[in-house]
Design a protein around this motif. Structure first.
Motif, short mmCIF file in Angstrom:
data_model
loop_
_atom_site.label_atom_id
_atom_site.label_comp_id
_atom_site.label_asym_id
_atom_site.label_seq_id
_atom_site.Cartn_x
_atom_site.Cartn_y
_atom_site.Cartn_z
N GLU A 47 2.62 -47.30 39.38
CA GLU A 47 3.64 -47.86 40.26
C GLU A 47 4.86 -48.38 39.51
O GLU A 47 5.86 -48.70 40.13
CB GLU A 47 3.08 -49.06 41.04
N LYS A 63 1.26 -58.13 43.66
CA LYS A 63 2.33 -57.43 42.94
C LYS A 63 3.50 -58.40 42.86
O LYS A 63 3.98 -58.90 43.86
CB LYS A 63 2.76 -56.16 43.66
N ASN A 66 8.46 -54.74 40.66
CA ASN A 66 8.57 -53.41 40.07
C ASN A 66 9.70 -53.49 39.06
O ASN A 66 10.67 -54.23 39.27
CB ASN A 66 8.93 -52.35 41.11
N SER A 70 9.88 -47.60 41.90
CA SER A 70 8.51 -47.17 41.67
C SER A 70 8.51 -45.92 40.81
O SER A 70 9.00 -44.87 41.22
CB SER A 70 7.83 -46.89 43.01
N ASN A 72 6.10 -43.49 38.29
CA ASN A 72 4.79 -43.14 37.76
C ASN A 72 4.93 -42.93 36.25
O ASN A 72 5.92 -42.40 35.78
CB ASN A 72 4.28 -41.87 38.43
#
Length: 184
Positions: A47, A63, A66, A70, A72
């Motif tokens: 994420e 969470k 970020n 997001s 990967n």
């Protein structure tokens, strides 16, 4: 499997490893423990996020942010400064270092911001902040003065970053792999 964070205890000679956090589709590369509060934070690679461990509900971790949307495959390494008011985020595959402020009284993070190197731009260059270049920076540590010491894996050297963001060569010869004893 879905184990994100594991632990072992000194009392058991670090032999009986147990799951601490299990999150689906999780790939954790790093854990950071706050130096004053003992709070546990870990990355969620798939994420591009950082989570806070919740001992009351271990599999319902929060969470907290970020890094840049997001992404990967972020491959983060996390480390708090000595005071615990800055969390450094070493983003291996993105070739840069971000930092985010942390308020231990309110248990809140600020917004992650670039600190050294440029997003997704590899290379080798010393300099100030975003002008520096890395090629796969990895697991950091702090020296007694609070400087980050970071292996720059594909440049085959160790880099030093001051708290102000000045990047310099600490040890090794950039671009030259191998083994040699001697001065840095």
């Amino acid at each position: 499997n879905d184990v994100s964070v594991m632990y072992a205890t000194r009392d058991a000679n670090f032999i009986n490893v147990k799951a601490l956090v299990e999150l689906p589709k999780s790939s954790t590369n790093s854990v950071a423990i706050h130096p004053k509060t003992g709070e546990i934070f870990f990355d969620h690679d798939s994420e591009g996020a950082v989570y806070k461990y919740n001992k009351e509900a271990p599999n319902k971790c929060e969470k907290v942010f970020n890094v840049r949307g997001s992404y990967n495959g972020m491959e983060m390494r996390l480390l708090f400064n000595k005071e615990g008011d800055i969390l450094y985020l070493i983003l291996r595959a993105k070739h840069c270092i971000y930092k985010v402020s942390y308020d231990a009284k309110t248990h809140t993070f600020g917004t992650p911001e670039p600190f050294a190197g440029e997003w997704f731009t590899s290379g080798y260059a010393n300099g100030e902040g975003l002008a520096a270049r890395f090629n796969n920076p990895s697991s950091p540590c702090l020296d007694p003065e609070g400087n980050l010491i970071i292996p720059d894996k594909k440049n085959h050297c160790i880099r030093k970053i001051t708290p102000e963001g000045t990047v310099s060569l600490y040890a090794g010869k950039p671009g030259e792999g191998g083994h040699s004893d001697g001065l840095p």
